[in-house]
Design a protein around this motif. Structure first.
Motif, PDB file in Angstrom:
ATOM      1  N   LYS A   1       0.246  10.178 -40.655  1.00  0.00           N
ATOM      2  CA  LYS A   1      -0.801   9.808 -39.705  1.00  0.00           C
ATOM      3  C   LYS A   1      -0.438  10.260 -38.297  1.00  0.00           C
ATOM      4  O   LYS A   1      -1.273  10.827 -37.575  1.00  0.00           O
ATOM      5  CB  LYS A   1      -1.009   8.288 -39.711  1.00  0.00           C
ATOM      6  N   ALA A   2       0.811  10.002 -37.917  1.00  0.00           N
ATOM      7  CA  ALA A   2       1.230  10.340 -36.554  1.00  0.00           C
ATOM      8  C   ALA A   2       1.214  11.845 -36.323  1.00  0.00           C
ATOM      9  O   ALA A   2       0.779  12.316 -35.261  1.00  0.00           O
ATOM     10  CB  ALA A   2       2.623   9.776 -36.294  1.00  0.00           C
ATOM     11  N   LEU A   3       1.676  12.610 -37.295  1.00  0.00           N
ATOM     12  CA  LEU A   3       1.712  14.064 -37.132  1.00  0.00           C
ATOM     13  C   LEU A   3       0.315  14.668 -37.025  1.00  0.00           C
ATOM     14  O   LEU A   3       0.110  15.682 -36.349  1.00  0.00           O
ATOM     15  CB  LEU A   3       2.485  14.694 -38.290  1.00  0.00           C
ATOM     16  N   LYS A   4      -0.663  14.052 -37.697  1.00  0.00           N
ATOM     17  CA  LYS A   4      -2.036  14.553 -37.615  1.00  0.00           C
ATOM     18  C   LYS A   4      -2.805  13.965 -36.431  1.00  0.00           C
ATOM     19  O   LYS A   4      -3.845  14.493 -36.053  1.00  0.00           O
ATOM     20  CB  LYS A   4      -2.787  14.257 -38.920  1.00  0.00           C
ATOM     21  N   ARG A   5      -2.273  12.923 -35.843  1.00  0.00           N
ATOM     22  CA  ARG A   5      -2.947  12.302 -34.701  1.00  0.00           C
ATOM     23  C   ARG A   5      -2.456  12.880 -33.373  1.00  0.00           C
ATOM     24  O   ARG A   5      -3.241  13.040 -32.435  1.00  0.00           O
ATOM     25  CB  ARG A   5      -2.715  10.789 -34.726  1.00  0.00           C
ATOM     26  N   ASN A   6      -1.173  13.192 -33.307  1.00  0.00           N
ATOM     27  CA  ASN A   6      -0.593  13.624 -32.038  1.00  0.00           C
ATOM     28  C   ASN A   6      -1.048  15.032 -31.663  1.00  0.00           C
ATOM     29  O   ASN A   6      -1.016  15.950 -32.493  1.00  0.00           O
ATOM     30  CB  ASN A   6       0.935  13.584 -32.126  1.00  0.00           C
ATOM     31  N   PRO A   7      -1.465  15.233 -30.421  1.00  0.00           N
ATOM     32  CA  PRO A   7      -1.963  16.551 -29.994  1.00  0.00           C
ATOM     33  C   PRO A   7      -0.943  17.672 -30.160  1.00  0.00           C
ATOM     34  O   PRO A   7      -1.305  18.817 -30.429  1.00  0.00           O
ATOM     35  CB  PRO A   7      -2.305  16.329 -28.516  1.00  0.00           C
ATOM     36  N   GLY A   8       0.342  17.359 -30.013  1.00  0.00           N
ATOM     37  CA  GLY A   8       1.356  18.398 -30.098  1.00  0.00           C
ATOM     38  C   GLY A   8       1.564  18.964 -31.480  1.00  0.00           C
ATOM     39  O   GLY A   8       2.090  20.076 -31.625  1.00  0.00           O
TER      40      GLY A   8
END
Length: 289
Positions: free
Chosen positions: A247-254
């Motif tokens: 989730k975090a990897l797909k949510r974070n803009p970077g």
């Protein structure tokens, strides 16, 4: 059973903490809240505490079996403080903590309850249990842009490793029976993950004890709690199967636009059972047969 804050719960319903084991579920977003709460209720936790923002609702079947506490879990320091506050209020009680879209699996959990496992673990003079955070991810990000799918969940079947954990004062001297474990999405996409967040070991299950507190890195202030086994033989280990990193990897803009898929040649469909995790060596039964 809804409380405006943790202090209200602890002061008005302290008896709820007298019977364990207790699961503390910290809700960060709206994804898979109900399935997370149901899973931990079904595997045998006597009490489930849902730390959840007041903007999210719960299904009717959960409102009477879950203690809902209004809470903002966006800061890990607040989560850490809440775990320590609950632990201080219930010394001697076994506890567990995780986040939404995370699911505890332990050896033989389909036929045995978490209370049975912890009773055996306690008989072996253990007061905490190492859990590996095993990253789950949807196989097709075009249909599941948030990377979460219970029906099409996958995990890495290999790529896990451990490094010695050294004393801060003496880097040449490793700590006894302590290791740092790595693997999963945090390893494959490490360029998008801060160094302090790359480990996959977490002491998720512990017996509350006066003066023993959870630290920022999900380890405890008493070093024996952080060991993977006793000095005599291997002990039970468990896994927290988690969509949190995906989730975090797909949510974070970077990282959002750099990752087109999480699948690789070592991806395997998650079967939602403990036998698969045992076969892959991701959990072990120790002396519990």
């Amino acid at each position: 059973m809804q409380y405006k804050h943790l202090t209200e719960f602890l002061t008005s319903n302290a008896m709820a903490l007298q019977q364990g084991p207790i699961a503390m579920i910290f809700v960060e977003d709206e994804i898979e809240i109900a399935s997370t709460l149901r899973h931990h209720k079904e595997i045998g936790f006597a009490k489930v505490l849902a730390f959840i923002p007041d903007v999210f609702d719960l299904p009717p079947d959960l409102k009477d079996v879950v203690h809902r506490i209004d809470f903002d879990a966006s800061l890990e320091s607040d989560v850490q403080a809440a775990v320590n506050q609950v632990a201080a209020a219930a010394p001697g009680v076994w506890m567990f903590f995780c986040f939404n879209a995370e699911y505890l699996f332990f050896p033989f959990c389909e036929a045995r309850s978490v209370n049975e496992m912890l009773s055996f673990h306690e008989e072996e003079r253990r007061e905490a249990m190492l859990t590996y955070v095993i990253d789950l991810y949807a196989d097709d990000l075009s249909t599941c842009p948030n990377a979460v799918s219970l029906r099409h969940a996958h995990l890495d079947r290999s790529g896990y490793y451990a490094l010695a954990r050294n004393h801060c004062a003496n880097v040449a001297q490793p700590k006894e029976r302590q290791l740092d474990f790595f693997g999963g999405l945090r390893w494959r996409f490490e360029e998008h993950v801060p160094t302090s967040r790359r480990k996959i070991n977490r002491i998720s299950l512990f017996r509350a004890k006066p003066g023993v507190t959870l630290r920022e890195d999900h380890s405890f202030s008493e070093e024996e709690y952080n060991t993977y086994a006793c000095p005599w033989h291997h002990n039970i280990t468990a896994a927290v199967c988690s969509f949190r990193a995906a989730k975090a990897l797909k949510r974070n803009p970077g990282s959002r636009h750099d990752i087109k898929t999480f699948r690789w040649h070592n991806s395997e469909k998650f079967e939602w059972n403990s036998q698969q995790l045992l076969d892959l060596g991701l959990i072990e039964p120790g002396q519990w047969f």
